[in-house]
Every structure is written in C-alpha cells, then in structure tokens.
Write a protein that holds these residues in place. Structure first.
Motif, mmCIF file in Angstrom:
data_model
loop_
_atom_site.group_PDB
_atom_site.id
_atom_site.type_symbol
_atom_site.label_atom_id
_atom_site.label_comp_id
_atom_site.label_asym_id
_atom_site.label_seq_id
_atom_site.Cartn_x
_atom_site.Cartn_y
_atom_site.Cartn_z
ATOM 1 N N ALA A 1 0.920 -1.170 0.028
ATOM 2 C CA ALA A 1 -0.152 0.027 0.066
ATOM 3 C C ALA A 1 0.825 1.346 0.039
ATOM 4 O O ALA A 1 0.596 2.295 0.687
ATOM 5 N N THR A 2 2.002 1.229 -0.879
ATOM 6 C CA THR A 2 2.854 2.509 -0.950
ATOM 7 C C THR A 2 3.004 2.687 -2.423
ATOM 8 O O THR A 2 3.472 2.015 -3.044
ATOM 9 N N ASP A 3 3.038 4.216 -2.798
ATOM 10 C CA ASP A 3 3.187 4.619 -4.222
ATOM 11 C C ASP A 3 2.664 3.665 -5.448
ATOM 12 O O ASP A 3 3.391 3.317 -5.995
ATOM 13 N N VAL A 4 1.248 3.367 -4.951
ATOM 14 C CA VAL A 4 0.825 2.488 -5.983
ATOM 15 C C VAL A 4 0.556 3.492 -7.229
ATOM 16 O O VAL A 4 -0.094 4.392 -7.122
ATOM 17 N N LYS B 1 -1.215 3.911 -10.621
ATOM 18 C CA LYS B 1 -2.673 3.562 -11.172
ATOM 19 C C LYS B 1 -2.633 3.152 -12.429
ATOM 20 O O LYS B 1 -3.262 3.981 -13.280
ATOM 21 N N ARG B 2 -2.065 2.001 -12.937
ATOM 22 C CA ARG B 2 -1.968 1.848 -14.416
ATOM 23 C C ARG B 2 -1.639 0.037 -14.336
ATOM 24 O O ARG B 2 -1.187 -0.266 -13.399
ATOM 25 N N GLY B 3 -1.889 -0.513 -15.397
ATOM 26 C CA GLY B 3 -1.565 -1.991 -15.634
ATOM 27 C C GLY B 3 -2.776 -2.984 -15.060
ATOM 28 O O GLY B 3 -3.672 -2.445 -14.292
ATOM 29 N N ARG B 4 -2.685 -4.133 -15.654
ATOM 30 C CA ARG B 4 -3.948 -5.150 -15.156
ATOM 31 C C ARG B 4 -3.782 -5.203 -13.855
ATOM 32 O O ARG B 4 -4.863 -5.738 -13.166
ATOM 33 N N ILE B 5 -2.504 -5.535 -13.299
ATOM 34 C CA ILE B 5 -2.593 -5.882 -11.734
ATOM 35 C C ILE B 5 -3.422 -4.797 -10.958
ATOM 36 O O ILE B 5 -4.170 -4.999 -10.210
ATOM 37 N N TYR B 6 -3.046 -3.447 -11.125
ATOM 38 C CA TYR B 6 -3.920 -2.415 -10.565
ATOM 39 C C TYR B 6 -5.210 -2.429 -10.833
ATOM 40 O O TYR B 6 -6.156 -2.143 -9.862
ATOM 41 N N ASP B 7 -5.649 -2.622 -12.251
ATOM 42 C CA ASP B 7 -7.016 -2.695 -12.615
ATOM 43 C C ASP B 7 -7.781 -3.886 -11.624
ATOM 44 O O ASP B 7 -8.938 -3.540 -11.230
ATOM 45 N N ALA B 8 -7.161 -4.852 -11.638
ATOM 46 C CA ALA B 8 -7.945 -6.223 -11.008
ATOM 47 C C ALA B 8 -8.182 -5.649 -9.577
ATOM 48 O O ALA B 8 -9.310 -5.644 -8.989
ATOM 49 N N TYR B 9 -7.164 -5.203 -8.868
ATOM 50 C CA TYR B 9 -7.210 -4.684 -7.449
ATOM 51 C C TYR B 9 -8.528 -3.739 -7.254
ATOM 52 O O TYR B 9 -9.261 -3.903 -6.406
#
Length: 440
Positions: A141-144, A146-154
């Motif tokens: 939970a640091t410096d996330v 906001k792009r890419g499939r990994i973030y999109d799923a989350y």
C-alpha cells in the motif's frame, strides 16, 4: 506428481511462496474474468449454504527450501487465478482497515506476506518480472501506480466491495463472512510436481492445445529451457525484456503477435517454407539440428527481430532513406519480400553492402511488385520466390550483389515473371487500374 483438493486458506497458510516463472506471460485476466469470479462469489455469499466453488488446478513445482524457512514453489499453471484471488484479498484488507484493523492485519500477515521475512521472500505470491513492482506496491500500500492489469484487478474488487457497503446495496456485506468464503469455500486441486518433472515441458503440454500461448511465448519458454537456471534473470533482463518492451512500444497489446511474425520471417530467411502455426515446432527442430549455443542463437533471433521491427514499423528506423523505403513497402503491403529484405538488412548492418546498394536492391524489389500489380498478375506465387531468393542469390553471388539480384529476378519465368516494359505499357493502356463498384 501429487494431487490433492485444497482450499485457498490451506494453500497460503505457513511460510510459503508461489513464484511465477519467467516462461509465463504477464498477468492477463480482464474485466470479463473478474466479473465471472465475482458472480460466483456472490452466489456463494447470497445462498448462505455451505456450498463450494471449484476454481480448477494449481500446478506447482516444489523447490529447495531457504535457510530461513521459506517453502518456495514455482507456479507452473494457475497464476491468473492465484494472482487474482490475492488481489481480491488485498482489496478486502484495505476495506477492513476502515472497520476492523485487527482483522485487516490478520489477513495481511497470514495470507499476503511471510511475516519477519525480507526482500522477495516477504510475499506469498510473487508475479513474473513484468508485474512484480506493481504487485509489491499494492501489497505494501505504498506509491501505488494506477495503471496496468494488476492495479485494474485490485481496483475492480475494491470498487465492488465498497459498493456493497453502501446503504443502497441490496446485499448487506459482512466483511468477515466474505473473507471466510474466499479462503474456505473456494476449492482447488493442488498438483505438485516431482524434481524429475520438467516444468517447461509440462507447462507447454498444459497450454499448447488450448492455445492461450502464442508461438512467441513458446519460443521464449524453449530458450529458458536451454539456459542454466542461475542465468535466467540476466537473460531475461538483458535480452528478452528489452526486445519485448520495444515491440510493446510499437504494437501495444498485439506485441506478441508481432513477435510471432518476426520469428516466422526469421525462420523463412534461410529458405524454409512453413505455416505460422508451425513456428515453434520448426524452430525447435532447427535449433536442435544446428546444435547452437542457446545464448548465441537468442542473440541472432533478437537481432533479426529488430530488423523486422524497423522494416515493419518504419518510424523506428533511424536512417531517413531506409525509413522512406520501408514506409512505401508497408503502404503497398509488400510483406511477402521480408525474408529477402531481412537478409539484405543484415548484410548492410555487417557492412557487406553499402547503403546505396541496399537502396538499389529495394528499388528492384519495388519495381518487380509494382509492375506485377499494374499488370494484374497474381501474388500467390511470390511467397515461394522470396522464401528462397536470398539463398539462391548467395549461391550465385559474384561480387556485385545488386546486379546479381536484378539478373535473378529478370530471369524468373511463368507465374513469377518480371513484366517487361511492353507488358507494362500494354496493361496501363488497355486494362482498368481499378473497378468502379458503385453499380454492383
């Protein structure tokens, strides 16, 4: 090989780590996959009965344990499901932080990380290199970014959970109960391979018939099979990743398809005739026949893939004269001649021919195609011409490659003939250059 039914909880409990190997593609599930999984979970949640939902197999290869007690597993098959479920747990943890910090901490420490471990050993699930940085930031939970499939799923699962929290929601969400359903009522078959089993070949057999892998994926996997395991990270970072990123820049989501085409033309440059569906099979046969060093072969494959990228995506060619030629060829869809052009480009880069000679050769090739086009000659015979033209050219080469190429092309007969000036004039005068279909 051992197989047993297990729950998501049992799979993650203890000091374990499931590491996605280099020969797998990055995380690729999309919204349709996430929606299906979410609907299945909601069915379990709403029904209120002690039902279960089977997610399929997880195939792993147990590796030697680390000195500090981590039990590492190579994740051969099932990375999409396991990564998605873990991202769902992270979303649930972040929502729990607002309501029940103790339950959030329990979820984090028991099922997302190996507490007291450091570095990569900290994470229970470790995606492949392309996704690893994004995943680590989301877990911590640091410096996330906001792009890419990994973030999109989350983000997808976090929004779904937040929506169920609102007073307008039909379903009243109990986060503790939802956690229990995810951990205990989603079942999998855990298949653990023996040390003697080859993970690359098993992964290939699991995926090849279902065709979720491109030919480029299979070739990448095969190279890593040939390279000693301790060199995998270096080979990936210094060879494969730069190639992959360069193709991503120009082809975006279709970069693996373009890499597949690059490998197809690489095999055809030596006169081989093959379908695109045979690329991996033929590549494997040729590699084993030549008995080349794997790294040397990979370097040559990458070199020719770079030529393909410059020819097929002219904006990546630094030389303005060559870029102009490549743009013309692409506009006219002259991809049939790529096996010849790739070889000539290689000769040019090795200083065996000059830029002027390369341009003159391209001029002859363009003239040949355009003349045939204007004369209405079929193009289906040209694959065979350009598949073997360079091979035959090298056999007849007598100092001046351009003149030799011209003479060979002028000597083509029957359906492969180079139209002469008289044929060209007659076609221009007598034949329609296009058909008016407005009254069809």
């Amino acid at each position: 090989m051992k197989a047993s039914e297990t729950s998501f909880r049992n799979l993650l409990e203890g000091s374990k780590q499931f590491k996605v190997p280099l020969f797998q593609r990055p995380y690729s599930w999309d919204k349709n996959n996430w929606e299906t999984l979410w609907d299945d979970l909601m069915t379990l949640y709403v029904d209120g009965v002690e039902g279960y939902h089977f997610l399929g197999p997880i195939v792993t290869l147990a590796e030697p344990g680390t000195p500090d007690g981590i039990s590492p597993y190579l994740l051969i098959d099932g990375q999409q499901r396991l990564t998605t479920l873990t991202l769902m747990l992270i979303a649930l943890r972040d929502l729990l932080k607002r309501q029940d910090s103790e339950l959030a901490e329990e979820l984090h420490e028991l099922y997302l990380i190996n507490k007291f471990k450091k570095g990569e050993d900290l994470y229970k699930v470790l995606p492949t290199q392309a996704d690893r940085t994004f995943y680590r930031h989301i877990v911590q939970a640091t410096d996330v970014e906001k792009r890419g499939r990994i973030y999109d799923a989350y983000s997808f699962f976090l929004r779904k959970l937040e929506r169920l929290e609102t007073t307008e929601s039909i379903i009243s969400l109990n986060l503790s109960r939802f956690k229990t359903i995810v951990l205990e009522r989603l079942t999998l078959v855990s298949i653990t391979l023996n040390e003697d089993d080859n993970p690359y070949l098993i992964f290939e057999s699991l995926n090849y018939k279902g065709a979720p892998l491109t030919q480029a994926d299979l070739i990448r996997n095969y190279f890593f099979l040939q390279v000693p395991k301790q060199k995998h990270d270096d080979v990936y970072n210094n060879f494969w990743l730069p190639l992959q990123e360069e193709f991503k820049t120009v082809a975006r989501g279709k970069y693996l398809d373009e890499l597949t085409l690059a490998f197809w033309h690489y095999l055809r440059k030596d006169g081989l005739s093959l379908k695109q569906s045979q690329i991996y099979q033929v590549f494997k046969q040729e590699f084993e026949k030549k008995k080349h060093n794997a790294l040397q072969e990979l370097e040559q494959v990458i070199e020719f893939a770079e030529y393909y990228r410059k020819i097929h995506f002219p904006e990546t060619e630094a030389d303005s004269k060559l870029a102009r030629w490549f743009k013309r060829f692409k506009r006219l869809d002259f991809t049939t001649c790529y096996p010849l052009i790739l070889n000539l480009y290689h000769d040019y880069r090795r200083k065996q021919i000059s830029l002027g000679e390369f341009e003159q050769a391209l001029r002859y090739v363009e003239s040949y195609f355009v003349r045939r086009l204007l004369c209405g000659m079929p193009s289906n015979a040209l694959d065979k011409v350009f598949n073997v033209l360079y091979r035959d050219l090298k056999e007849q080469w007598s100092g001046d490659i351009v003149s030799t190429l011209r003479q060979m092309m002028l000597g083509l007969q029957r359906t492969q003939v180079w139209p002469n000036d008289d044929s060209l004039r007659r076609s221009i005068v007598e034949e329609k250059l296009y058909t008016d279909r407005r009254n069809d």
